[in-house]
Design an enzyme around this catalytic site. Sequence first.
Site, PDB file in Angstrom:
ATOM      1  CD  GLN A  78      -3.077   0.807   0.435  1.00 31.72           C
ATOM      2  OE1 GLN A  78      -3.566  -0.304   0.340  1.00 31.72           O
ATOM      3  NE2 GLN A  78      -3.524   1.840  -0.237  1.00 31.72           N
ATOM      4  CG  PHE A  79       1.867   3.592  -3.659  1.00 28.45           C
ATOM      5  CD1 PHE A  79       1.886   4.966  -3.896  1.00 28.45           C
ATOM      6  CD2 PHE A  79       0.987   2.791  -4.368  1.00 28.45           C
ATOM      7  CE1 PHE A  79       1.025   5.527  -4.828  1.00 28.45           C
ATOM      8  CE2 PHE A  79       0.124   3.346  -5.302  1.00 28.45           C
ATOM      9  CZ  PHE A  79       0.139   4.713  -5.528  1.00 28.45           C
ATOM     10  CB  THR A  80      -2.007   5.304  -0.904  1.00 32.73           C
ATOM     11  OG1 THR A  80      -2.638   4.218  -0.231  1.00 32.73           O
ATOM     12  CG2 THR A  80      -2.136   5.147  -2.414  1.00 32.73           C
TER      13      THR A  80
END
Length: 147
Positions: A78-80
């Site tokens: 989950q890069f966000t």
Amino acid sequence: MRIVLQRVTEAAVTVEDNVVGQIGHGLMLLVGVTHEDTEKDAAYLAEKAVNLRIFEDEQEKMNLSLLDVAGSILSISQFTLFGDCRKGRRPNFMAAAKPDQASVLYEKFNDLLREKGITVETGIFGAMMDVSFTNNGPVTLILDSKE
């Protein structure tokens, strides 16, 4: 590294209408990696996640860990989690690690969990994923490997 940890009764991840990862009782982890993260960060968070006493005992007190209850993990990249929303209306993702670095550390993190005897299911790194889960409690915590 940063993790949003949720205690779940069930969780699944779907890619292109195919279930690619699914668990029952355990933890759903959204895992983000930033530029400065190392294997030390991954090891710290793997140890923390499996040993947090967030499952209820017979007296309904949170005294049991994932290891104690023989739970599983659904781990989703989950890069966000490193999105910066302080300026403007569009998040800035400059703090998120590039995919080549992030994927290596994300896989290392999952391997460390498996080495502890945990069943770990995952999505597909970099894919568009649909994640569904039933948050139990609800219990949701944020873990960060940096102070």
